[in-house]
Design a protein around this motif. Structure first.
Motif, PDB file in Angstrom:
ATOM      1  N   UNK A  46       2.333  -4.580 -10.490  1.00  0.00           N
ATOM      2  CA  UNK A  46       2.665  -3.723 -11.630  1.00  0.00           C
ATOM      3  C   UNK A  46       1.996  -2.357 -11.506  1.00  0.00           C
ATOM      4  N   UNK A  47       0.739  -2.353 -11.113  1.00  0.00           N
ATOM      5  CA  UNK A  47       0.000  -1.098 -10.934  1.00  0.00           C
ATOM      6  C   UNK A  47       0.644  -0.275  -9.813  1.00  0.00           C
ATOM      7  N   UNK A  48       0.905  -0.910  -8.703  1.00  0.00           N
ATOM      8  CA  UNK A  48       1.470  -0.227  -7.540  1.00  0.00           C
ATOM      9  C   UNK A  48       2.797   0.440  -7.891  1.00  0.00           C
ATOM     10  N   UNK A  49       3.642  -0.286  -8.606  1.00  0.00           N
ATOM     11  CA  UNK A  49       4.969   0.236  -8.948  1.00  0.00           C
ATOM     12  C   UNK A  49       4.921   1.412  -9.915  1.00  0.00           C
ATOM     13  N   UNK A  50       3.816   1.580 -10.637  1.00  0.00           N
ATOM     14  CA  UNK A  50       3.665   2.692 -11.585  1.00  0.00           C
ATOM     15  C   UNK A  50       2.835   3.833 -11.016  1.00  0.00           C
ATOM     16  N   UNK A  51       2.413   3.718  -9.779  1.00  0.00           N
ATOM     17  CA  UNK A  51       1.500   4.694  -9.188  1.00  0.00           C
ATOM     18  C   UNK A  51       2.245   5.773  -8.410  1.00  0.00           C
ATOM     19  N   UNK A  52       1.616   6.943  -8.370  1.00  0.00           N
ATOM     20  CA  UNK A  52       2.143   8.030  -7.551  1.00  0.00           C
ATOM     21  C   UNK A  52       1.802   7.757  -6.089  1.00  0.00           C
ATOM     22  N   UNK A  53       2.386   8.526  -5.201  1.00  0.00           N
ATOM     23  CA  UNK A  53       2.077   8.366  -3.778  1.00  0.00           C
ATOM     24  C   UNK A  53       0.606   8.656  -3.505  1.00  0.00           C
ATOM     25  N   UNK A  54       0.039   9.641  -4.188  1.00  0.00           N
ATOM     26  CA  UNK A  54      -1.391   9.934  -4.023  1.00  0.00           C
ATOM     27  C   UNK A  54      -2.247   8.768  -4.502  1.00  0.00           C
ATOM     28  N   UNK A  55      -1.877   8.178  -5.633  1.00  0.00           N
ATOM     29  CA  UNK A  55      -2.608   7.015  -6.144  1.00  0.00           C
ATOM     30  C   UNK A  55      -2.537   5.862  -5.150  1.00  0.00           C
ATOM     31  N   UNK A  56      -1.369   5.649  -4.574  1.00  0.00           N
ATOM     32  CA  UNK A  56      -1.191   4.564  -3.595  1.00  0.00           C
ATOM     33  C   UNK A  56      -2.069   4.788  -2.370  1.00  0.00           C
ATOM     34  N   UNK A  57      -2.125   6.032  -1.894  1.00  0.00           N
ATOM     35  CA  UNK A  57      -2.983   6.336  -0.748  1.00  0.00           C
ATOM     36  C   UNK A  57      -4.445   6.060  -1.081  1.00  0.00           C
ATOM     37  N   UNK A  58      -4.845   6.426  -2.302  1.00  0.00           N
ATOM     38  CA  UNK A  58      -6.225   6.180  -2.740  1.00  0.00           C
ATOM     39  C   UNK A  58      -6.521   4.679  -2.803  1.00  0.00           C
ATOM     40  N   UNK A  59      -5.565   3.906  -3.305  1.00  0.00           N
ATOM     41  CA  UNK A  59      -5.758   2.452  -3.383  1.00  0.00           C
ATOM     42  C   UNK A  59      -5.855   1.837  -1.994  1.00  0.00           C
ATOM     43  N   UNK A  60      -5.009   2.300  -1.071  1.00  0.00           N
ATOM     44  CA  UNK A  60      -5.045   1.767   0.287  1.00  0.00           C
ATOM     45  C   UNK A  60      -6.369   2.124   0.956  1.00  0.00           C
ATOM     46  N   UNK A  61      -6.868   3.319   0.722  1.00  0.00           N
ATOM     47  CA  UNK A  61      -8.172   3.717   1.257  1.00  0.00           C
ATOM     48  C   UNK A  61      -9.272   2.824   0.688  1.00  0.00           C
ATOM     49  N   UNK A  62      -9.239   2.594  -0.628  1.00  0.00           N
ATOM     50  CA  UNK A  62     -10.231   1.723  -1.264  1.00  0.00           C
ATOM     51  C   UNK A  62     -10.120   0.300  -0.725  1.00  0.00           C
TER      52      UNK A  62
END
Length: 72
Positions: A46-62
């Protein structure tokens, strides 16, 4: 048996506010039970589907950092 985990989880949290959602996540992680993993996975979806591409990159980095720390 036809169990739709996503629908069940969504039904259980649909009326929760931010504090309750956070408590759900924290409780599931602290419990450390394998049975909680599908629910956490769906919450992440749910979080992933509502995230921007920048947010997704940040999550993948984390996530990458978390994996590295967990395997040390």
């Amino acid at each position: 048996m036809n169990l739709n985990i996503r629908k069940a989880i969504l039904h259980n949290i649909s009326s929760n506010d931010q504090a309750q959602l956070e408590a759900t996540i924290v409780d599931a992680i602290q419990a450390g039970e394998e049975k909680m993993l599908p629910g956490l996975g769906y919450l992440f979806e749910l979080i992933w589907n509502q995230s921007t591409e920048d947010d997704k990159k940040e999550m993948v980095t984390a996530l990458e950092q978390g994996v590295k720390q967990a395997t040390m």
